[in-house]
Write a protein that holds these residues in place. Structure first.
Motif, PDB file in Angstrom:
ATOM      1  N   LEU A 393       0.826  -1.212   0.000  1.00  0.00           N
ATOM      2  CA  LEU A 393       0.000   0.000   0.000  1.00  0.00           C
ATOM      3  C   LEU A 393       0.860   1.262   0.000  1.00  0.00           C
ATOM      4  CD1 LEU A 393      -2.744  -1.248   2.472  1.00  0.00           C
ATOM      5  CD2 LEU A 393      -3.045  -0.804   0.034  1.00  0.00           C
ATOM      6  N   TYR A 394       1.975   1.248   0.719  1.00  0.00           N
ATOM      7  CA  TYR A 394       2.908   2.374   0.640  1.00  0.00           C
ATOM      8  C   TYR A 394       3.423   2.533  -0.785  1.00  0.00           C
ATOM      9  CZ  TYR A 394       3.414   3.181   5.710  1.00  0.00           C
ATOM     10  OH  TYR A 394       3.199   3.525   7.028  1.00  0.00           O
ATOM     11  N   LEU A 395       3.765   1.424  -1.425  1.00  0.00           N
ATOM     12  CA  LEU A 395       4.294   1.480  -2.791  1.00  0.00           C
ATOM     13  C   LEU A 395       3.253   2.012  -3.770  1.00  0.00           C
ATOM     14  CD1 LEU A 395       6.192  -1.939  -2.819  1.00  0.00           C
ATOM     15  CD2 LEU A 395       7.242   0.333  -2.866  1.00  0.00           C
ATOM     16  N   ILE A 396       2.017   1.558  -3.623  1.00  0.00           N
ATOM     17  CA  ILE A 396       0.942   2.043  -4.498  1.00  0.00           C
ATOM     18  C   ILE A 396       0.794   3.551  -4.371  1.00  0.00           C
ATOM     19  CG2 ILE A 396      -1.579   2.084  -4.756  1.00  0.00           C
ATOM     20  CD1 ILE A 396      -1.549  -0.950  -4.207  1.00  0.00           C
ATOM     21  N   GLU A 397       0.786   4.029  -3.142  1.00  0.00           N
ATOM     22  CA  GLU A 397       0.584   5.465  -2.923  1.00  0.00           C
ATOM     23  C   GLU A 397       1.756   6.276  -3.477  1.00  0.00           C
ATOM     24  OE1 GLU A 397      -0.645   8.576   0.674  1.00  0.00           O
ATOM     25  OE2 GLU A 397      -0.186   6.473   1.143  1.00  0.00           O
ATOM     26  N   ALA A 398       2.987   5.836  -3.164  1.00  0.00           N
ATOM     27  CA  ALA A 398       4.157   6.601  -3.603  1.00  0.00           C
ATOM     28  C   ALA A 398       4.266   6.624  -5.123  1.00  0.00           C
ATOM     29  CB  ALA A 398       5.419   6.000  -2.987  1.00  0.00           C
ATOM     30  N   GLU A 399       4.089   5.483  -5.750  1.00  0.00           N
ATOM     31  CA  GLU A 399       4.237   5.416  -7.202  1.00  0.00           C
ATOM     32  C   GLU A 399       3.112   6.148  -7.920  1.00  0.00           C
ATOM     33  OE1 GLU A 399       4.660   1.241  -7.962  1.00  0.00           O
ATOM     34  OE2 GLU A 399       6.595   1.124  -6.933  1.00  0.00           O
ATOM     35  N   SER A 400       1.900   6.091  -7.365  1.00  0.00           N
ATOM     36  CA  SER A 400       0.777   6.819  -7.986  1.00  0.00           C
ATOM     37  C   SER A 400       1.000   8.321  -7.914  1.00  0.00           C
ATOM     38  CB  SER A 400      -0.534   6.444  -7.287  1.00  0.00           C
ATOM     39  OG  SER A 400      -0.819   5.073  -7.448  1.00  0.00           O
ATOM     40  N   GLN A 405       3.168  13.547 -11.037  1.00  0.00           N
ATOM     41  CA  GLN A 405       4.054  14.687 -10.826  1.00  0.00           C
ATOM     42  C   GLN A 405       3.861  15.329  -9.448  1.00  0.00           C
ATOM     43  OE1 GLN A 405       6.278  14.885 -13.275  1.00  0.00           O
ATOM     44  NE2 GLN A 405       5.093  13.254 -14.244  1.00  0.00           N
ATOM     45  N   GLN A 406       3.751  14.484  -8.446  1.00  0.00           N
ATOM     46  CA  GLN A 406       3.705  14.973  -7.059  1.00  0.00           C
ATOM     47  C   GLN A 406       4.863  14.326  -6.286  1.00  0.00           C
ATOM     48  OE1 GLN A 406      -0.158  15.273  -5.073  1.00  0.00           O
ATOM     49  NE2 GLN A 406      -1.185  14.754  -7.003  1.00  0.00           N
ATOM     50  N   PRO A 407       6.105  14.648  -6.683  1.00  0.00           N
ATOM     51  CA  PRO A 407       7.263  13.950  -6.121  1.00  0.00           C
ATOM     52  C   PRO A 407       7.459  14.180  -4.626  1.00  0.00           C
ATOM     53  CG  PRO A 407       7.965  15.824  -7.445  1.00  0.00           C
ATOM     54  CD  PRO A 407       6.510  15.676  -7.677  1.00  0.00           C
ATOM     55  N   GLU A 408       7.124  15.366  -4.123  1.00  0.00           N
ATOM     56  CA  GLU A 408       7.351  15.626  -2.700  1.00  0.00           C
ATOM     57  C   GLU A 408       6.416  14.790  -1.824  1.00  0.00           C
ATOM     58  OE1 GLU A 408       9.944  17.214  -1.548  1.00  0.00           O
ATOM     59  OE2 GLU A 408      10.472  17.392  -3.668  1.00  0.00           O
ATOM     60  N   ARG A 409       5.170  14.678  -2.234  1.00  0.00           N
ATOM     61  CA  ARG A 409       4.246  13.823  -1.469  1.00  0.00           C
ATOM     62  C   ARG A 409       4.687  12.361  -1.567  1.00  0.00           C
ATOM     63  NH1 ARG A 409      -1.788  16.201  -1.031  1.00  0.00           N
ATOM     64  NH2 ARG A 409      -1.838  14.488   0.470  1.00  0.00           N
ATOM     65  N   ALA A 410       5.141  11.949  -2.743  1.00  0.00           N
ATOM     66  CA  ALA A 410       5.612  10.575  -2.911  1.00  0.00           C
ATOM     67  C   ALA A 410       6.825  10.318  -2.013  1.00  0.00           C
ATOM     68  CB  ALA A 410       5.969  10.321  -4.370  1.00  0.00           C
ATOM     69  N   TRP A 411       7.739  11.295  -1.966  1.00  0.00           N
ATOM     70  CA  TRP A 411       8.933  11.178  -1.122  1.00  0.00           C
ATOM     71  C   TRP A 411       8.546  11.021   0.352  1.00  0.00           C
ATOM     72  CZ3 TRP A 411      13.852  10.371  -2.334  1.00  0.00           C
ATOM     73  CH2 TRP A 411      14.854  10.642  -1.412  1.00  0.00           C
ATOM     74  N   LYS A 412       7.573  11.791   0.768  1.00  0.00           N
ATOM     75  CA  LYS A 412       7.110  11.722   2.157  1.00  0.00           C
ATOM     76  C   LYS A 412       6.519  10.346   2.469  1.00  0.00           C
ATOM     77  CE  LYS A 412       3.586  13.724   5.220  1.00  0.00           C
ATOM     78  NZ  LYS A 412       2.455  14.695   5.297  1.00  0.00           N
ATOM     79  N   VAL A 413       5.737   9.815   1.532  1.00  0.00           N
ATOM     80  CA  VAL A 413       5.097   8.515   1.747  1.00  0.00           C
ATOM     81  C   VAL A 413       6.127   7.401   1.848  1.00  0.00           C
ATOM     82  CG1 VAL A 413       3.636   6.754   0.665  1.00  0.00           C
ATOM     83  CG2 VAL A 413       2.888   9.136   0.705  1.00  0.00           C
ATOM     84  N   VAL A 414       7.124   7.409   0.940  1.00  0.00           N
ATOM     85  CA  VAL A 414       8.101   6.327   0.959  1.00  0.00           C
ATOM     86  C   VAL A 414       8.967   6.392   2.210  1.00  0.00           C
ATOM     87  CG1 VAL A 414      10.049   7.357  -0.299  1.00  0.00           C
ATOM     88  CG2 VAL A 414       9.508   4.940  -0.606  1.00  0.00           C
ATOM     89  N   HIS A 415       9.240   7.595   2.699  1.00  0.00           N
ATOM     90  CA  HIS A 415       9.985   7.721   3.951  1.00  0.00           C
ATOM     91  C   HIS A 415       9.158   7.229   5.132  1.00  0.00           C
ATOM     92  CE1 HIS A 415      13.976   9.507   3.461  1.00  0.00           C
ATOM     93  NE2 HIS A 415      13.507   9.949   2.302  1.00  0.00           N
ATOM     94  N   GLN A 416       7.879   7.495   5.094  1.00  0.00           N
ATOM     95  CA  GLN A 416       7.000   6.972   6.143  1.00  0.00           C
ATOM     96  C   GLN A 416       7.031   5.441   6.150  1.00  0.00           C
ATOM     97  OE1 GLN A 416       2.955   8.362   5.769  1.00  0.00           O
ATOM     98  NE2 GLN A 416       2.186   6.977   7.359  1.00  0.00           N
TER      99      GLN A 416
END
Length: 576
Positions: A393-400, A405-416
C-alpha cells in the motif's frame, strides 16, 4: 462407514473362516474312549483372525459409527499390516481414500494388491496411488497387470498425474507407453496417455496426429477435449469448434464439453456466441456460480455493462465470488463514469487477489479527481486494518503520486514506509527512483548498493544503477560492468538491452550501441528506447532514419517528455 456389527462380522469371516471336522489319521470319524456308540463330536469352526485382531476390527467399526475415523483408520491399517488379509487391506484402503489419508491409502492399496494378485480392482488401486505418489514406473507395472487381465485401465490418470513432472520422468513413461502400444495399438487410454505426455513436451503436432490416428469412442470425452485444445494451440481453432459441436449433440448434458466450447469461443473473439453459450450453461446449471462469474466476465469483455452488472449483483446476493464481484462492479461503474459508486464497490473488496488492484483503482480515481488527501486517508486506514498489505500500500501510494508529478508527497510517503520497514528492498528501490528525479544521485546510489549487497543477483537494481551512472555521470566503465552483470542474469530483458546500448553510446561504441538498441526496440517498442536509438542514429549521420524512429514513437505516445526533449536538444525543435 456405519455398517452394523452383523455386516462387519460377515465381512471379517467371508473367505477367512473355515469349518473343519477333526478326523483320525485313517480318515474315520473320531470317537471318544469308553463311549464307542456316542454321536460324533459337533464340528468346531476356526477363524483366520485371532481374538486381538477381531477386537481391533470391531473397535474400528464402532469408532467409525461414532465419527472417530482416526481410530477406525489406525486400527484397520495396523491389522492390514499384521494380517496381510486382502479384505482387511481393502477396507483400510477405502477408509483412507475417503479421509484423504494419502500415505495410508498407498500402503494399504499395495497390501491389497500383493495379497489379491488376481483382483483387478486391487491392482488398479495400487497403480493410481503410486501415480499420486510420483512413483510412475511402479504404477505402470501395476497398470499393465490390469491391462493383461482385460480390465478397465487408468492410463489416462497415470499420464495426467505425471504430466507436470520433469522431462526425464516423462521420457521414461513415454518409452513404457510405446512398449505397451506395440502390444495394444488400439487401446484408447494408452493413446490418450501418450498424447498427454507429448503435449507436455511441446510436441503438439505429434500428439494431435496420434489422437487422429486412433479415434476415440464417442463416449470418451477426454481425448476429444485434448484434441480440441491441441488444434487451438496450433491456431486451428476453426477445426476444433465443429468437433466440439458434434460431441455436444451426442452429450448435451456434459458440462466439460460445453464449457470448453464456450471458452474456445472467447479465445477466438466470438464474444456474442460465447455469451450465449455461457448463458445456456448457467440456465442448465443454476447453482454453479463459477459459470455465472465466467458469464459476467464475458459480458465485461464484450462491454455489455448492463448484463455484467446483473450477473455480478447476483453473485453478491448469493455470497459467491464476493471480492471479484465487487471489484468488477467497480469496473462497470467506472466505465459508466459513476466514480462514486465505483469507489463504494472497490472499498468492499476484502483481502485476496483483488484487494491491491481495488486499492489502486481507488487511489487513481481520487488522485485524478484532485482528492489526494482523501486517497491518503483511505490508504492509511487500509494499512491499519490490513497490516499484511502495508508495504504494498505504501508502494501504491508513492508510485501513484510520482506518476502524477507529485514527487514531494511521494517522497514523504516512501519515507513513512521506510520508518516502519527500514530494510524493505522494494521501498528502498522506490526511494532510489524518486531520488533520481530529485537529482539526489548520492541517495540513489546508496539505496541501490544496499539492495545489491543484500541481493547480488538483483538484475533490476544492477541495471538501474548502471544506467544512471552512464546517463548522469562519466563513470562509464563502472556503469558498463554493472549493466553487463544484469545482462548476464537476464539476457532477454529489453530494458537491460536498452541500458547496455546507452552505455556503449556514451562510451563512443556507436555501431554496438545501434545493434543493441535496435534489438531492444524490436522486443519492446517503448518511447524511451526509441529516443535512445534515434539519438544514436543521429550521431552517426543517419538523420532521416532517426526522425522516422522518433515519428513512429510519437505517434504511439505523443506526450512523451523524453522524446520531445531529445528532439529539442538535437534538432532545435520539439516536433518532427
Amino acid at each position: 462407514m456405519n455398517r452394523s456389527l452383523a455386516l462387519l462380522t460377515a465381512l471379517l469371516f467371508l473367505g477367512g473362516c473355515q469349518s473343519l471336522t477333526h478326523k483320525s489319521p485313517d480318515g474315520t470319524p473320531p470317537v471318544e474312549e469308553g463311549n464307542q456308540a456316542s454321536t460324533p463330536a459337533k464340528p468346531e469352526v476356526y477363524g483366520s483372525f485371532n481374538r486381538e485382531t477381531l477386537y481391533a476390527l470391531l473397535a474400528a467399526e464402532l469408532a467409525g459409527q461414532r465419527n472417530r475415523f482416526d481410530i477406525a483408520l489406525g486400527n484397520y491399517v495396523q491389522q492390514a499390516n499384521a494380517t496381510q488379509d486382502p479384505a482387511v487391506a481393502e477396507r483400510a484402503f477405502r477408509i483412507a481414500e475417503y479421509l484423504g489419508a494419502d500415505q495410508a491409502a498407498l500402503d494399504t492399496a499395495l497390501i491389497w494388491a500383493k495379497n489379491a494378485p488376481d483382483n483387478l480392482d486391487a491392482q488398479r488401486a495400487a497403480a493410481v496411488q503410486l501415480a499420486r505418489a510420483g512413483r510412475y514406473d511402479e504404477a505402470m507395472a501395476y497398470m499393465e497387470k490390469v491391462l493383461q487381465g482385460q480390465g478397465d485401465t487408468h492410463f489416462d490418470f497415470l499420464a495426467l498425474s505425471a504430466a507436470e513432472t520433469d522431462a526425464d520422468t516423462r521420457a521414461g513413461l513415454l518409452q513404457s507407453f510405446d512398449r505397451l502400444l506395440a502390444k495394444h495399438p488400439d487401446n484408447s487410454q494408452l493413446v490418450f496417455g501418450k498424447a498427454v505426455l507429448l503435449q507436455q513436451d511441446g510436441r503438439t503436432e505429434e500428439a494431435l496426429k496420434l489422437l487422429e490416428g486412433v479415434p476415440a469412442d464417442d463416449k470418451e470425452i477426454a481425448p476429444l477435449l485434448l484434441r480440441a485444445r491441441l488444434l487451438q494451440a496450433l491456431k486451428r481453432g476453426d477445426e476444433a469448434l465443429p468437433l466440439l459441436q458434434k460431441s455436444i449433440k451426442q452429450h448435451p448434458d456434459d458440462k466439460r464439453l460445453r464449457l470448453t466450447y464456450a471458452r474456445m469461443l472467447v479465445e477466438q473473439g466470438r464474444l456474442d456466441e460465447a455469451k450465449s453459450e455461457f448463458s445456456g450453461l448457467v440456465q442448465q446449471f443454476p447453482d454453479d456460480d463459477d459459470l455465472r462469474y465466467s458469464l459476467a466476465l464475458v459480458c465485461l469483455e464484450g462491454e455489455a455493462w448492463d448484463e455484467a452488472q446483473v450477473y455480478l449483483e447476483e453473485l453478491v446476493d448469493r455470497g459467491s465470488h464476493l471480492d471479484s464481484a465487487h471489484f468488477n462492479l467497480g469496473q462497470v461503474y467506472e466505465k459508466r463514469g459513476d466514480k462514486e459508486s465505483a469507489l463504494i464497490e472497490y472499498a468492499l473488496v476484502g483481502p485476496g487477489n483483488d484487494y491491491l488492484p481495488a486499492q489502486m483503482r481507488q487511489v487513481d480515481i481520487l488522485l485524478d479527481s484532485g482528492r489526494a488527501d482523501e486517497a491518503e486517508t483511505r490508504l492509511a486506514k487500509a494499512r491499519d486494518t490490513q497490516p499484511d498489505y502495508a508495504i504494498q500500500l505504501y508502494l501504491i501510494e508513492a508510485e501513484s503520486l510520482a506518476e502524477r508529478q507529485q514527487p514531494e508527497r511521494a517522497w514523504k510517503v516512501v519515507h513513512q514506509g521506510l520508518q516502519q520497514f527500514p530494510d524493505d528492498l522494494n521501498l528502498l528501490y522506490t526511494r532510489a527512483m524518486l531520488a533520481e528525479k530529485r537529482n539526489d544521485l548520492a541517495q540513489l546510489e546508496k539505496d541501490l548498493r544496499f539492495i545489491i549487497e543484500r541481493e547480488p543477483e538483483n538484475a533490476m537494481a544492477l541495471n538501474a544503477l548502471g544506467y544512471t551512472l552512464a546517463d548522469r555521470t562519466t563513470r562509464y566503465d563502472e556503469a558498463k560492468k554493472l549493466v553487463e552483470q544484469a545482462h548476464k542474469l537476464n539476457p532477454d530483458d529489453p530494458a537491460i538491452l536498452d541500458s547496455l546500448g546507452w552505455v556503449n553510446y556514451r562510451m563512443g561504441n556507436l555501431p554496438e550501441a545501434e545493434r543493441l538498441l535496435r534489438q531492444a526496440l524490436q522486443e519492446f517498442p517503448d518511447h524511451e528506447v526509441a529516443a535512445h536509438l534515434g539519438e544514436v542514429l543521429w550521431a552517426q549521420g543517419k538523420q532521416v532514419e532517426a526522425r522516422k524512429v522518433w515519428a513512429d514513437a510519437l505517434q504511439k505516445q505523443p506526450d512523451s517528455a523524453i522524446l520531445r526533449d531529445t528532439l529539442q536538444r538535437l534538432t532545435g525543435s520539439g516536433n518532427i
